[in-house]
Each structure stands twice: as structure tokens, then as C-alpha cells.
Design a protein around this motif. Structure first.
Motif, mmCIF file in Angstrom:
data_model
loop_
_atom_site.group_PDB
_atom_site.id
_atom_site.type_symbol
_atom_site.label_atom_id
_atom_site.label_comp_id
_atom_site.label_asym_id
_atom_site.label_seq_id
_atom_site.Cartn_x
_atom_site.Cartn_y
_atom_site.Cartn_z
ATOM 1 N N PRO A 81 0.788 -1.239 0.000
ATOM 2 C CA PRO A 81 0.000 0.000 0.000
ATOM 3 C C PRO A 81 0.818 1.286 0.000
ATOM 4 O O PRO A 81 0.386 2.293 -0.525
ATOM 5 N N GLY A 82 2.019 1.261 0.562
ATOM 6 C CA GLY A 82 2.835 2.475 0.625
ATOM 7 C C GLY A 82 3.612 2.787 -0.641
ATOM 8 O O GLY A 82 4.286 3.805 -0.729
ATOM 9 N N THR A 83 3.519 1.936 -1.637
ATOM 10 C CA THR A 83 4.238 2.150 -2.898
ATOM 11 C C THR A 83 3.688 3.388 -3.594
ATOM 12 O O THR A 83 2.480 3.573 -3.685
ATOM 13 N N ALA A 84 4.577 4.239 -4.084
ATOM 14 C CA ALA A 84 4.164 5.443 -4.811
ATOM 15 C C ALA A 84 4.244 5.150 -6.310
ATOM 16 O O ALA A 84 5.326 4.911 -6.838
ATOM 17 N N ILE A 85 3.094 5.153 -6.977
ATOM 18 C CA ILE A 85 3.040 4.872 -8.412
ATOM 19 C C ILE A 85 2.239 5.975 -9.096
ATOM 20 O O ILE A 85 1.114 6.268 -8.692
ATOM 21 N N GLY A 86 2.817 6.567 -10.139
ATOM 22 C CA GLY A 86 2.130 7.611 -10.893
ATOM 23 C C GLY A 86 0.989 7.041 -11.720
ATOM 24 O O GLY A 86 0.844 5.822 -11.857
ATOM 25 N N PRO A 87 0.178 7.911 -12.308
ATOM 26 C CA PRO A 87 -0.953 7.460 -13.137
ATOM 27 C C PRO A 87 -0.481 6.645 -14.338
ATOM 28 O O PRO A 87 0.595 6.882 -14.879
ATOM 29 N N GLY A 88 -1.288 5.667 -14.730
ATOM 30 C CA GLY A 88 -0.982 4.867 -15.912
ATOM 31 C C GLY A 88 -0.419 3.498 -15.596
ATOM 32 O O GLY A 88 0.248 2.893 -16.436
ATOM 33 N N LEU A 89 -0.672 2.965 -14.411
ATOM 34 C CA LEU A 89 -0.199 1.631 -14.037
ATOM 35 C C LEU A 89 -0.922 0.572 -14.867
ATOM 36 O O LEU A 89 -2.135 0.587 -14.993
ATOM 37 N N THR A 90 -0.147 -0.353 -15.442
ATOM 38 C CA THR A 90 -0.718 -1.491 -16.164
ATOM 39 C C THR A 90 -0.041 -2.758 -15.672
ATOM 40 O O THR A 90 1.183 -2.882 -15.729
ATOM 41 N N VAL A 91 -0.844 -3.694 -15.168
ATOM 42 C CA VAL A 91 -0.353 -5.022 -14.808
ATOM 43 C C VAL A 91 -0.927 -5.953 -15.869
ATOM 44 O O VAL A 91 -2.125 -6.183 -15.917
ATOM 45 N N SER A 92 -0.061 -6.468 -16.753
ATOM 46 C CA SER A 92 -0.544 -7.254 -17.894
ATOM 47 C C SER A 92 -1.226 -8.543 -17.485
ATOM 48 O O SER A 92 -2.280 -8.874 -17.993
ATOM 49 N N HIS A 93 -0.605 -9.300 -16.607
ATOM 50 C CA HIS A 93 -1.178 -10.567 -16.147
ATOM 51 C C HIS A 93 -1.017 -10.612 -14.639
ATOM 52 O O HIS A 93 0.088 -10.528 -14.135
ATOM 53 N N PHE A 94 -2.112 -10.771 -13.930
ATOM 54 C CA PHE A 94 -2.087 -10.758 -12.472
ATOM 55 C C PHE A 94 -1.636 -12.106 -11.937
ATOM 56 O O PHE A 94 -2.419 -12.929 -11.546
ATOM 57 N N LEU A 95 -0.359 -12.334 -11.934
ATOM 58 C CA LEU A 95 0.172 -13.569 -11.387
ATOM 59 C C LEU A 95 1.573 -13.299 -10.857
ATOM 60 O O LEU A 95 2.474 -12.946 -11.621
ATOM 61 N N SER A 96 1.732 -13.419 -9.566
ATOM 62 C CA SER A 96 3.042 -13.309 -8.918
ATOM 63 C C SER A 96 3.780 -12.014 -9.226
ATOM 64 O O SER A 96 4.964 -12.028 -9.516
ATOM 65 N N VAL A 97 3.089 -10.899 -9.141
ATOM 66 C CA VAL A 97 3.738 -9.602 -9.240
ATOM 67 C C VAL A 97 3.904 -9.082 -7.812
ATOM 68 O O VAL A 97 2.947 -9.072 -7.040
ATOM 69 N N VAL A 98 5.126 -8.696 -7.449
ATOM 70 C CA VAL A 98 5.403 -8.175 -6.112
ATOM 71 C C VAL A 98 6.172 -6.869 -6.257
ATOM 72 O O VAL A 98 7.196 -6.825 -6.940
ATOM 73 N N ILE A 99 5.657 -5.817 -5.606
ATOM 74 C CA ILE A 99 6.349 -4.527 -5.602
ATOM 75 C C ILE A 99 6.427 -4.036 -4.165
ATOM 76 O O ILE A 99 5.409 -3.848 -3.495
#
Length: 185
Positions: A81-99
Motif C-alpha cells: 500500500p505504501g508504494t508510490a506509483i504515478g498514473p498509468g499503471l498497467t499489470v498485464s497478467h495478475f500472477l506473482s507480481v510483487v512490488i
């Protein structure tokens, strides 16, 4: 960030990622698109989580963590939740993405499945653990970005299955060279 700036950022992110329109932000259009288009629901809920988490209220932070746990269970994608991400986030496939939340990401960020962005967690690191990623960055499938003070410039494409532990200048294409050796018996 001030409450007004947080709200403005939330509206801009939802307009670009959920409404996907140049029209002015509206909750009615955003909720309509979040219901109608299932591929936009993750962005809708994660942006709400991020907004709630960045408020000063302990109750809102607790609610944000709870919603985020549900997102992780449903989408198998953990963006803290504390990650700072600008507008335009795209996660192509929701599988095992960790930020990791020590990451600051610019606008128009695209990440694919099985990718990790995080700090190494080495004890005694002299610099503050931060990964800064510029605008218009694409991360290929199976990529691992690990470091304590990394800077990845803008307009960077990182190839699939790459391991990144050094700074990357802007306007670059980066990949980890692999070789396939097949021996016959």
C-alpha cells in the motif's frame, strides 16, 4: 502529501486507469467502468487502498491493509500500500507480481507476470533503501529488480527474465543475456 494532493492524484489515476477517458473525473463513470470491465477492477481497488493508506488515520490504514490482503488473495499480485506509483499503471497478467513499498514509480508503468521489485534487505546498508523508477518503463515477464538504492531512468524497457541490480540510464533497453546449450548424447 497533503489531503488535497492525495485526492487529486487518486482522481487522475482512476481517470486514466479505470475510466480510460479524457473526460473529467467522475465517481459515477469510474464505478460504472469498474463494474463493467473486470480487467480494471484491480487498479480501482489498489488505488483506493493506496489513498486510504497514505491518510493519517490508523483506522484507514488498517482498512487499506485488509482490502490489500483481499486483492493479493484474488489477483495473486502484491503491490504494498505504501508504494508510490504515478498514473498509468498497467499489470498485464495478475500472477506473482510483487512490488515493495520502498519503490517510487513514475507515470505509465507496465509490469508483466512473475516479476519482483524489492530491496535486498542487507544489514548495514549505508544508503536509504529506495528503488526509483522513471516514467514510461516496461518490465518484462519473470524479471527481478533487487537493490537498496537503484535508479531506473525514464523510457526504459527491461526484457523478460532479466535480473537487475544496478542503475539503468534513461532511454535504454536492458536484458540479461542468456544462452541455451543443448548437448546430445
Amino acid at each position: 502529501m497533503k489531503k488535497y494532493e492525495l485526492k487529486k492524484h487518486l482522481h487522475e489515476c482512476l481517470r486514466r486507469e479505470v475510466m480510460m477517458s479524457d473526460k473529467p473525473f467522475s465517481w459515477a463513470r469510474t464505478i460504472h467502468k469498474a463494474i463493467k470491465c473486470p480487467e480494471r477492477r484491480f487498479n480501482f481497488w489498489w488505488r483506493i487502498v493506496s489513498f486510504l493508506y497514505k491518510n493519517d488515520s490508523k483506522l484507514l490504514k488498517k482498512l487499506a491493509r485488509r482490502i490489500n490482503r483481499k486483492l493479493i488473495q484474488k489477483y495473486h499480485t502484491e503491490i504494498q500500500p505504501g508504494t508510490a506509483i504515478g498514473p498509468g499503471l498497467t499489470v498485464s497478467h495478475f500472477l506473482s507480481v510483487v512490488i515493495n513499498e520502498c519503490t517510487v514509480i513514475g507515470c505509465n508503468f507496465k509490469i508483466r507476470q512473475n516479476s519482483t521489485i524489492g530491496i535486498s534487505g542487507r544489514p548495514g546498508c549505508a544508503t536509504p533503501a529506495r528503488i526509483i523508477i522513471g516514467d514510461n518503463v516496461e518490465v518484462g515477464a519473470g524479471t527481478c529488480i533487487i537493490g537498496d538504492a537503484l535508479i531506473i531512468g525514464s523510457n526504459v524497457t527491461i526484457g523478460a527474465m532479466s535480473f537487475i541490480n544496478k542503475d539503468i540510464p534513461g532511454n535504454s533497453v536492458v536484458y540479461t543475456e542468456k544462452s541455451l546449450i543443448i548437448r546430445t548424447r
